[in-house]
Enzyme design. Structure first.
Site, PDB file in Angstrom:
ATOM      1  N   HIS A   1       0.822  -1.216   0.000  1.00  0.00           N
ATOM      2  CA  HIS A   1       0.000   0.000   0.000  1.00  0.00           C
ATOM      3  C   HIS A   1       0.856   1.267   0.000  1.00  0.00           C
ATOM      4  O   HIS A   1       2.052   1.233   0.311  1.00  0.00           O
ATOM      5  CB  HIS A   1      -0.904   0.000   1.231  1.00  0.00           C
TER       6      HIS A   1
ATOM      7  N   GLN B   1       2.041  -0.717  12.480  1.00  0.00           N
ATOM      8  CA  GLN B   1       0.611  -0.541  12.243  1.00  0.00           C
ATOM      9  C   GLN B   1      -0.191  -1.807  12.517  1.00  0.00           C
ATOM     10  O   GLN B   1      -1.209  -1.759  13.200  1.00  0.00           O
ATOM     11  CB  GLN B   1       0.357  -0.065  10.805  1.00  0.00           C
TER      12      GLN B   1
ATOM     13  N   ARG C   1      -5.690   1.452   4.356  1.00  0.00           N
ATOM     14  CA  ARG C   1      -4.546   1.926   3.574  1.00  0.00           C
ATOM     15  C   ARG C   1      -4.359   1.113   2.290  1.00  0.00           C
ATOM     16  O   ARG C   1      -3.988   1.673   1.249  1.00  0.00           O
ATOM     17  CB  ARG C   1      -3.277   1.913   4.427  1.00  0.00           C
TER      18      ARG C   1
ATOM     19  N   GLU D   1      -2.408  -7.152   7.028  1.00  0.00           N
ATOM     20  CA  GLU D   1      -1.111  -7.223   7.701  1.00  0.00           C
ATOM     21  C   GLU D   1      -1.200  -8.117   8.926  1.00  0.00           C
ATOM     22  O   GLU D   1      -2.288  -8.395   9.450  1.00  0.00           O
ATOM     23  CB  GLU D   1      -0.675  -5.803   8.094  1.00  0.00           C
TER      24      GLU D   1
END
Length: 200
Positions: free
Chosen positions: A9, A21, A58, A82
């Site tokens: 991303h 993140q 994202r 993720e």
């Protein structure tokens, strides 16, 4: 044979601040949106038949910007998100080194440093499952998969690449893999330095 282009991303403010993140749902910043537009422009002649993306904002925003340029629909798959970094989410590496020194040592040794998140093994299993499902749906096609650094690393390892040779993904970097007869093969990286690998 299916060709998959794996793209990380675009940039978020937490990327800029070098914060972990994980599953935190941060949007693209201005540069991230510009990176996504540049990614889309670079793929206009790639012959893509589909765009798949992680459900995290994202990645989804990146995919939507590319899709608008290429006039393709976006298919969302939560398996492409993720790794869940648990209590590390939102922290910088210096903060982690101070707050979780033992976990940071485990990370540096190649393991999972957090206690309340997801293991890298679990990440790898769901990402490979998703990529194989995308390939099975398009046995002779080419698709863009917008995801995150952890899932791209998982794909690299699945092709037979070593952790020691892994070179982390930058925002909107693209890595090409091919799937044939249930085997993944690493072909090319826009980052350079990665050689073709065959899954063992």
């Amino acid at each position: 044979m299916t060709t998959l282009l794996l793209a990380r991303h675009g940039q978020t403010d937490w990327n800029l601040e070098r914060r972990w993140q994980g599953h935190a749902d941060r949007p693209l910043n201005l540069l991230g949106r510009e990176q996504a537009a540049a990614l889309g422009a670079s793929l206009t002649a790639a012959g893509l038949g589909a765009i798949h993306t992680s459900d995290l904002l994202r990645a989804r925003q990146t995919a939507e910007i590319v899709a608008e340029l290429l006039h393709l629909p976006v298919e969302i798959d939560a398996r492409l998100r993720e790794v869940d970094v648990g209590e590390w989410s939102g922290l910088t590496t210096p903060e982690i080194e101070r707050l979780y020194p033992a976990g940071n040592d485990r990370r540096l040794a190649g393991g999972t440093g957090w206690d309340r998140g997801e293991s890298y093994e679990a990440l790898g299993a769901r990402v490979v499952e998703a990529l194989m499902a995308i390939s099975a749906a398009r046995p002779d096609g080419k698709a863009l998969v917008v995801t995150h650094g952890g899932p791209i690393r998982a794909a690299w390892l699945e092709t037979g690449g070593s952790l020691a040779a892994w070179n982390g993904s930058g925002n909107c970097d693209v890595d090409e893999i091919r799937v044939e007869d249930g085997r993944m093969r690493w072909i090319h990286s826009s980052r350079g330095g990665l050689h073709e690998q065959v899954q063992g």
